[in-house]
Design a protein around this motif. Structure first.
Motif, PDB file in Angstrom:
ATOM      1  N   UNK A 188      -8.041  14.069 -14.482  1.00 34.38           N
ATOM      2  CA  UNK A 188      -6.708  13.602 -14.110  1.00 34.38           C
ATOM      3  C   UNK A 188      -6.806  12.236 -13.443  1.00 34.38           C
ATOM      4  N   UNK A 189      -5.715  11.548 -13.439  1.00 37.98           N
ATOM      5  CA  UNK A 189      -5.637  10.292 -12.726  1.00 37.98           C
ATOM      6  C   UNK A 189      -4.832  10.515 -11.457  1.00 37.98           C
ATOM      7  N   UNK A 190      -5.188   9.819 -10.400  1.00 39.16           N
ATOM      8  CA  UNK A 190      -4.464   9.936  -9.139  1.00 39.16           C
ATOM      9  C   UNK A 190      -4.017   8.548  -8.738  1.00 39.16           C
ATOM     10  N   UNK A 191      -2.744   8.400  -8.497  1.00 36.79           N
ATOM     11  CA  UNK A 191      -2.205   7.105  -8.076  1.00 36.79           C
ATOM     12  C   UNK A 191      -1.280   7.356  -6.907  1.00 36.79           C
ATOM     13  N   UNK A 192      -1.485   6.624  -5.836  1.00 37.72           N
ATOM     14  CA  UNK A 192      -0.627   6.708  -4.658  1.00 37.72           C
ATOM     15  C   UNK A 192      -0.483   8.156  -4.172  1.00 37.72           C
ATOM     16  N   UNK A 193      -1.540   8.915  -4.269  1.00 32.36           N
ATOM     17  CA  UNK A 193      -1.525  10.271  -3.770  1.00 32.36           C
ATOM     18  C   UNK A 193      -0.827  11.278  -4.686  1.00 32.36           C
ATOM     19  N   UNK A 194      -0.305  10.823  -5.805  1.00 37.37           N
ATOM     20  CA  UNK A 194       0.372  11.739  -6.728  1.00 37.37           C
ATOM     21  C   UNK A 194      -0.406  11.806  -8.040  1.00 37.37           C
ATOM     22  N   UNK A 195      -0.437  12.950  -8.621  1.00 34.10           N
ATOM     23  CA  UNK A 195      -1.136  13.091  -9.900  1.00 34.10           C
ATOM     24  C   UNK A 195      -0.162  12.873 -11.035  1.00 34.10           C
ATOM     25  N   UNK A 196      -0.639  12.221 -12.077  1.00 31.83           N
ATOM     26  CA  UNK A 196       0.218  12.027 -13.260  1.00 31.83           C
ATOM     27  C   UNK A 196      -0.597  12.137 -14.522  1.00 31.83           C
ATOM     28  N   UNK A 243       0.865  -1.169   0.000  1.00 30.78           N
ATOM     29  CA  UNK A 243       0.000   0.000   0.000  1.00 30.78           C
ATOM     30  C   UNK A 243       0.899   1.215   0.000  1.00 30.78           C
ATOM     31  N   UNK A 244       0.452   2.277  -0.626  1.00 28.96           N
ATOM     32  CA  UNK A 244       1.245   3.508  -0.682  1.00 28.96           C
ATOM     33  C   UNK A 244       1.186   4.288   0.629  1.00 28.96           C
ATOM     34  N   UNK A 245       0.324   3.880   1.557  1.00 28.50           N
ATOM     35  CA  UNK A 245       0.180   4.586   2.837  1.00 28.50           C
ATOM     36  C   UNK A 245       1.136   4.021   3.881  1.00 28.50           C
ATOM     37  N   UNK A 272      -9.477   5.683   5.424  1.00 26.22           N
ATOM     38  CA  UNK A 272      -8.134   6.131   5.791  1.00 26.22           C
ATOM     39  C   UNK A 272      -7.703   7.137   4.730  1.00 26.22           C
ATOM     40  N   UNK A 273      -7.645   8.383   5.137  1.00 26.41           N
ATOM     41  CA  UNK A 273      -7.230   9.445   4.225  1.00 26.41           C
ATOM     42  C   UNK A 273      -6.310  10.371   5.009  1.00 26.41           C
ATOM     43  N   UNK A 274      -5.266  10.845   4.335  1.00 29.07           N
ATOM     44  CA  UNK A 274      -4.336  11.750   4.997  1.00 29.07           C
ATOM     45  C   UNK A 274      -4.154  13.010   4.165  1.00 29.07           C
ATOM     46  N   UNK A 275      -3.694  14.049   4.838  1.00 32.83           N
ATOM     47  CA  UNK A 275      -3.371  15.281   4.124  1.00 32.83           C
ATOM     48  C   UNK A 275      -1.951  15.191   3.569  1.00 32.83           C
ATOM     49  N   UNK A 276      -1.488  16.226   2.920  1.00 31.67           N
ATOM     50  CA  UNK A 276      -0.153  16.187   2.312  1.00 31.67           C
ATOM     51  C   UNK A 276       0.951  15.997   3.335  1.00 31.67           C
ATOM     52  N   UNK A 277       0.725  16.416   4.555  1.00 29.70           N
ATOM     53  CA  UNK A 277       1.723  16.256   5.615  1.00 29.70           C
ATOM     54  C   UNK A 277       1.678  14.855   6.227  1.00 29.70           C
ATOM     55  N   UNK A 278       0.745  14.028   5.768  1.00 29.23           N
ATOM     56  CA  UNK A 278       0.632  12.669   6.286  1.00 29.23           C
ATOM     57  C   UNK A 278      -0.293  12.536   7.484  1.00 29.23           C
ATOM     58  N   UNK A 279      -0.967  13.612   7.847  1.00 29.81           N
ATOM     59  CA  UNK A 279      -1.880  13.582   8.997  1.00 29.81           C
ATOM     60  C   UNK A 279      -3.238  13.016   8.638  1.00 29.81           C
ATOM     61  N   UNK A 284      -4.697   4.394  15.149  1.00 32.74           N
ATOM     62  CA  UNK A 284      -5.226   4.384  13.787  1.00 32.74           C
ATOM     63  C   UNK A 284      -6.441   3.459  13.674  1.00 32.74           C
ATOM     64  N   UNK A 285      -6.369   2.294  14.285  1.00 32.92           N
ATOM     65  CA  UNK A 285      -7.536   1.392  14.272  1.00 32.92           C
ATOM     66  C   UNK A 285      -8.743   2.056  14.917  1.00 32.92           C
ATOM     67  N   UNK A 286      -8.535   2.690  16.065  1.00 27.90           N
ATOM     68  CA  UNK A 286      -9.642   3.355  16.760  1.00 27.90           C
ATOM     69  C   UNK A 286     -10.217   4.484  15.910  1.00 27.90           C
ATOM     70  N   UNK A 287      -9.349   5.217  15.220  1.00 32.87           N
ATOM     71  CA  UNK A 287      -9.828   6.294  14.347  1.00 32.87           C
ATOM     72  C   UNK A 287     -10.626   5.746  13.176  1.00 32.87           C
ATOM     73  N   UNK A 288     -10.094   4.719  12.516  1.00 35.52           N
ATOM     74  CA  UNK A 288     -10.779   4.148  11.357  1.00 35.52           C
ATOM     75  C   UNK A 288     -12.139   3.584  11.752  1.00 35.52           C
TER      76      UNK A 288
END
Length: 170
Positions: free
Chosen positions: A162-170, A17-19, A89-96, A77-81
């Motif tokens: 656009x396509x989004x893969x592993x949080x990055x656009x390409x 997983x990319x996360x 499970x989603x994070x911001x750019x800072x990984x939060x 993380x389990x408790x949050x999910x």
């Protein structure tokens, strides 16, 4: 793919997983399911209600990964999910972790209690004991496959422009 592999009980599996947050959770639950289950109870019951959810989210985001196996972060993380909107499970750019609290149809929030945590995590760890977890986009995992391997991959997500893969656009 991971849920299917778990249900089938494949003896050797590479799960990617990319996360990094998810991979950290998998490593901790695989190595120390009892410790993670014990921490789930601590994290969930110490922070009830909506304000407790956001307090736990802030605590999780402040407890940055340090390369060590962290049952406490895995449990957070389990408790949050389990308590967030749609179990995402989603994070911001800072990984939060940035998913809001989840609500039932009647408007109440999800109960943080998970009395089966120890049983579920022990059963999962038993099936996943020989699995290898890697933090990676799906492409390198597909590239490493050999004849006879079974692959189940989550495809890139696409939007109309656009396509989004592993949080990055390409």
């Amino acid at each position: 793919g991971g849920a299917v592999a778990l249900a089938i009980g494949w003896p050797v599996t590479v799960a990617g997983d990319a996360s990094p947050n998810l991979i950290e959770l998998y490593h901790a639950a695989q190595a120390a399911p009892d410790a993670v289950a014990a921490q789930v109870a601590v994290q969930a019951f110490a922070r009830p209600g909506e304000s407790g959810f956001y307090s736990l989210r802030d605590l999780y985001n402040a407890a940055k990964p340090n390369g060590a196996m962290r049952p406490d972060r895995a449990a957070m993380l389990l408790a949050l999910i389990r308590r967030c909107f749609n179990g995402v499970l989603r994070t911001n750019r800072a990984g939060g972790f940035n998913v809001p609290v989840g609500r039932k149809a009647d408007g109440s929030i999800y109960d943080p209690a998970w009395p089966q945590a120890a049983e579920v995590l022990a059963a999962w760890a038993d099936v996943a004991r020989c699995w290898k977890f890697v933090c990676s986009d799906f492409a390198p995992i597909v590239d490493s496959a050999r004849e006879g391997d079974v692959l189940m991959v989550d495809p890139p997500y696409a939007t109309p422009d656009k396509e989004i893969r592993a949080g990055a656009m390409f």
